[in-house]
Motif scaffolding. Structure first.
Motif, PDB file in Angstrom:
ATOM      1  N   ILE A 293      12.739  15.021   2.252  1.00 35.36           N
ATOM      2  CA  ILE A 293      13.590  15.605   3.294  1.00 35.36           C
ATOM      3  C   ILE A 293      12.788  15.635   4.590  1.00 35.36           C
ATOM      4  N   LYS A 294      13.353  15.065   5.642  1.00 31.55           N
ATOM      5  CA  LYS A 294      12.658  15.001   6.927  1.00 31.55           C
ATOM      6  C   LYS A 294      13.522  15.614   8.028  1.00 31.55           C
ATOM      7  N   ASN A 295      12.896  15.833   9.154  1.00 31.73           N
ATOM      8  CA  ASN A 295      13.565  16.355  10.333  1.00 31.73           C
ATOM      9  C   ASN A 295      14.687  15.406  10.770  1.00 31.73           C
ATOM     10  N   ARG A 296      15.811  15.975  11.197  1.00 33.46           N
ATOM     11  CA  ARG A 296      16.953  15.146  11.624  1.00 33.46           C
ATOM     12  C   ARG A 296      16.616  14.234  12.785  1.00 33.46           C
ATOM     13  N   ALA A 297      15.547  14.535  13.536  1.00 34.55           N
ATOM     14  CA  ALA A 297      15.156  13.702  14.660  1.00 34.55           C
ATOM     15  C   ALA A 297      14.794  12.284  14.216  1.00 34.55           C
ATOM     16  N   PHE A 298      14.494  12.107  12.928  1.00 35.77           N
ATOM     17  CA  PHE A 298      14.086  10.807  12.416  1.00 35.77           C
ATOM     18  C   PHE A 298      15.221  10.068  11.714  1.00 35.77           C
TER      19      PHE A 298
ATOM     20  N   ASP B 228       3.858  10.386  10.923  1.00 37.98           N
ATOM     21  CA  ASP B 228       4.631  11.594  11.199  1.00 37.98           C
ATOM     22  C   ASP B 228       3.786  12.830  10.895  1.00 37.98           C
ATOM     23  N   ALA B 229       3.422  13.572  11.927  1.00 36.36           N
ATOM     24  CA  ALA B 229       2.563  14.751  11.760  1.00 36.36           C
ATOM     25  C   ALA B 229       3.261  15.862  10.991  1.00 36.36           C
ATOM     26  N   GLN B 230       4.596  15.770  10.845  1.00 36.05           N
ATOM     27  CA  GLN B 230       5.344  16.801  10.134  1.00 36.05           C
ATOM     28  C   GLN B 230       5.514  16.495   8.652  1.00 36.05           C
ATOM     29  N   GLU B 231       4.938  15.384   8.164  1.00 34.78           N
ATOM     30  CA  GLU B 231       5.066  15.077   6.744  1.00 34.78           C
ATOM     31  C   GLU B 231       4.613  16.279   5.912  1.00 34.78           C
ATOM     32  N   LEU B 232       5.391  16.636   4.947  1.00 37.12           N
ATOM     33  CA  LEU B 232       5.186  17.771   4.052  1.00 37.12           C
ATOM     34  C   LEU B 232       5.430  19.115   4.730  1.00 37.12           C
ATOM     35  N   THR B 233       4.998  19.278   5.995  1.00 39.29           N
ATOM     36  CA  THR B 233       5.110  20.600   6.607  1.00 39.29           C
ATOM     37  C   THR B 233       6.555  20.933   6.958  1.00 39.29           C
ATOM     38  N   TYR B 234       7.359  19.940   7.400  1.00 40.49           N
ATOM     39  CA  TYR B 234       8.745  20.231   7.760  1.00 40.49           C
ATOM     40  C   TYR B 234       9.529  20.713   6.548  1.00 40.49           C
ATOM     41  N   ALA B 235       9.601  19.874   5.512  1.00 48.05           N
ATOM     42  CA  ALA B 235      10.334  20.276   4.315  1.00 48.05           C
ATOM     43  C   ALA B 235       9.629  21.425   3.611  1.00 48.05           C
ATOM     44  N   GLY B 236       8.291  21.462   3.697  1.00 46.33           N
ATOM     45  CA  GLY B 236       7.539  22.540   3.066  1.00 46.33           C
ATOM     46  C   GLY B 236       7.897  23.892   3.623  1.00 46.33           C
TER      47      GLY B 236
ATOM     48  N   MET C  61      -0.909  23.979   0.632  1.00 47.16           N
ATOM     49  CA  MET C  61      -0.711  22.643   1.195  1.00 47.16           C
ATOM     50  C   MET C  61      -0.493  22.688   2.693  1.00 47.16           C
ATOM     51  N   ARG C  62       0.055  23.778   3.194  1.00 46.88           N
ATOM     52  CA  ARG C  62       0.348  23.896   4.623  1.00 46.88           C
ATOM     53  C   ARG C  62      -0.803  24.529   5.390  1.00 46.88           C
ATOM     54  N   GLY C  63      -1.810  25.009   4.696  1.00 52.63           N
ATOM     55  CA  GLY C  63      -2.917  25.684   5.353  1.00 52.63           C
ATOM     56  C   GLY C  63      -3.879  24.717   6.021  1.00 52.63           C
ATOM     57  N   PRO C  64      -4.823  25.238   6.816  1.00 56.27           N
ATOM     58  CA  PRO C  64      -5.742  24.372   7.563  1.00 56.27           C
ATOM     59  C   PRO C  64      -6.693  23.577   6.673  1.00 56.27           C
ATOM     60  N   SER C  65      -7.009  24.090   5.477  1.00 55.08           N
ATOM     61  CA  SER C  65      -7.964  23.387   4.624  1.00 55.08           C
ATOM     62  C   SER C  65      -7.293  22.366   3.711  1.00 55.08           C
ATOM     63  N   ARG C  66      -6.009  22.561   3.376  1.00 54.27           N
ATOM     64  CA  ARG C  66      -5.235  21.649   2.538  1.00 54.27           C
ATOM     65  C   ARG C  66      -6.030  21.242   1.288  1.00 54.27           C
TER      66      ARG C  66
ATOM     67  N   TRP D 250       0.843  -1.188   0.000  1.00 54.60           N
ATOM     68  CA  TRP D 250       0.000   0.000   0.000  1.00 54.60           C
ATOM     69  C   TRP D 250       0.883   1.244   0.000  1.00 54.60           C
ATOM     70  N   ALA D 251       0.582   2.159  -0.904  1.00 56.39           N
ATOM     71  CA  ALA D 251       1.208   3.483  -0.899  1.00 56.39           C
ATOM     72  C   ALA D 251       0.153   4.463  -0.398  1.00 56.39           C
ATOM     73  N   THR D 252       0.380   5.000   0.789  1.00 55.01           N
ATOM     74  CA  THR D 252      -0.626   5.814   1.481  1.00 55.01           C
ATOM     75  C   THR D 252      -0.398   7.293   1.202  1.00 55.01           C
ATOM     76  N   ASP D 253      -1.477   8.040   1.070  1.00 50.35           N
ATOM     77  CA  ASP D 253      -1.386   9.499   0.946  1.00 50.35           C
ATOM     78  C   ASP D 253      -0.521  10.016   2.089  1.00 50.35           C
ATOM     79  N   VAL D 254       0.546  10.748   1.749  1.00 50.25           N
ATOM     80  CA  VAL D 254       1.567  11.119   2.719  1.00 50.25           C
ATOM     81  C   VAL D 254       1.013  11.933   3.883  1.00 50.25           C
ATOM     82  N   GLU D 255      -0.072  12.661   3.674  1.00 49.94           N
ATOM     83  CA  GLU D 255      -0.630  13.471   4.749  1.00 49.94           C
ATOM     84  C   GLU D 255      -1.293  12.631   5.830  1.00 49.94           C
ATOM     85  N   PHE D 256      -1.458  11.315   5.583  1.00 47.71           N
ATOM     86  CA  PHE D 256      -2.139  10.446   6.530  1.00 47.71           C
ATOM     87  C   PHE D 256      -1.176   9.509   7.257  1.00 47.71           C
ATOM     88  N   LEU D 257       0.138   9.729   7.104  1.00 52.87           N
ATOM     89  CA  LEU D 257       1.131   8.896   7.771  1.00 52.87           C
ATOM     90  C   LEU D 257       1.273   9.285   9.243  1.00 52.87           C
TER      91      LEU D 257
END
Length: 328
Positions: free
Chosen positions: A241-246, A66-74, A145-150, A57-64
């Motif tokens: 690109i993800k946060n170095r914490a990961f 990690d709550a920072q998916e897209l927003t960190y690199a974005g 993409m980073r806004g509340p409505s996405r 399964w390849a899942t829509d990245v916003e549903f993974l």
């Protein structure tokens, strides 16, 4: 965007100069090991579904998870492109002979030298107003993409893998009590990705500024031009690109980008509600081994895994016990 009377904003690349080069960083940052296997961690239900169906399964990245998916690199990408828009705007003011032109000329020289040394985003301003419009469109898309409505039409579906098939943090985070990791040949996953338009299989990099300094050509176009788009030129930077914490995860990622929702998108119930995903078929010989994670009834789980693989034509695939002494 810069106007002729405002203060000249700082160049975002100037901050990158202070980042350690790859050789100066700690060893845990480097994940360049190109071993032939990549491992997908999953609980028992996931193992059963993957092996019995022959699909990942390849899942829509916003549903993974990690709550920072897209927003960190974005966030980093948005700041970088806003800085580049400022630089292009400065170039336009210089060419137009606006007030402050001498100061602008003095500023543009070092900026262009930094870009030449960096090796990407060269010739800022060559396409003039067309480039400003292109950057503006990408910036608007990132903000949306980073806004509340996405409400963005861009969707990215991913399946995640780890360089290490027996990693304690992965058992805790993804395998669950009695989890498994399934080894796949990297070249097979690459072939799976290529069956989809713009599909990719790529390792994750950790830390936005570190990546900008050490791997710019992997994530940024060499030249700025008026045909730039988020999908074609910056999608990898946004999703890989993800946060170095990961960084301990040593993640590799199968990515399938889409503009709009197509007929092959399916839905399941996940931790955050209705979750979109794609099915990605793999050949039997793509699986190299299955590691049975720590937990109770280990002998029975080894036996059950062996029988499952035999039943679905994977008698050649070894079943390996985890060496982790985690008590679950």
């Amino acid at each position: 965007m810069v106007d002729s009377t405002s203060e000249i904003p700082p160049d975002w690349l100037g901050e990158i100069d202070g980042i350690f080069a790859r050789g100066e960083m700690d060893a845990t940052y480097s994940i360049t090991n190109e071993r032939c296997d990549a491992y997908h961690y999953t609980p028992a239900a996931g193992l059963l579904g993957i092996i019995s169906s022959g699909h990942l399964w390849a899942t829509d990245v916003e549903f993974l998870n990690d709550a920072q998916e897209l927003t960190y690199a974005g966030t980093g990408l948005l700041r970088a492109l806003e800085g580049e828009r400022d630089t292009v705007s400065l170039r336009e003011h210089q060419l137009a002979g606006n007030v402050g032109g001498g100061k602008i000329t003095q500023e543009l020289g070092p900026r262009e030298e930094r870009r030449e040394e960096w090796g990407c985003h060269k010739n800022a301003g060559t396409d003039g107003l067309g480039l400003l419009e292109a950057l503006g469109t990408i910036i608007d898309g990132l903000e949306q993409m980073r806004g509340p409505s996405r409400t963005s039409a861009l969707h990215v579906y991913v399946s995640c893998f780890c360089q290490d098939g027996d990693l304690l943090s992965q058992w805790r985070g993804y395998g669950g009590a009695g989890g498994y990791s399934i080894g796949f040949k990297k070249n097979s996953i690459q072939d799976m990705a290529m069956r989809f338009e713009k599909g990719e299989f790529h390792r994750i990099s950790y830390g936005f500024n570190e990546t900008v300094k050490n791997e710019p050509a992997e994530f940024f176009p060499e030249y700025l031009h008026s045909g730039l788009t988020l999908m074609d030129d910056y999608l990898r930077a946004l999703t890989m690109i993800k946060n170095r914490a990961f960084r301990e995860e040593q993640e590799w990622r199968l990515m399938i980008p889409r503009e709009g929702v197509r007929h092959d998108v399916e839905f399941r119930v996940g931790p955050v509600g209705v979750t979109p995903y794609l099915r990605v078929q793999f050949p039997l010989d793509a699986v190299t081994n299955v590691i049975v994670g720590p937990g109770q009834h280990h002998a029975e789980r080894m036996n059950g895994t062996r029988q499952l693989l035999d039943r679905y034509g994977m008698g050649h695939v070894p079943v390996i016990p985890s060496t982790t002494s985690l008590r679950l």
